[in-house]
Design a protein around this motif. Structure first.
Motif: not given
Length: 58
Positions: A1-12
């Protein structure tokens, strides 16, 4: 999982916690997420906790 997707999920997840649980739930989710991140990094070997645990590297 890319850091961008991980950051998006964390923000959500943090946004949902803030929207439905208020500031207290937001803080709890943020703290537990940080602890989970540290535990995951330690298990992967990307975080050296030997100094915190009092063990010397030899």
């Amino acid at each position: 999982m890319s850091p961008t997707v991980l950051g998006l999920l964390t923000g959500l997840v943090l946004g949902l916690a803030a929207a439905f649980g208020g500031f207290g739930a937001f803080v709890v989710v943020a703290v537990l997420g940080g602890l989970g991140l540290l535990a995951g990094r330690a298990l992967e070997g990307k975080l050296d906790l030997s100094q915190l645990m009092g063990r010397d590297r030899r």
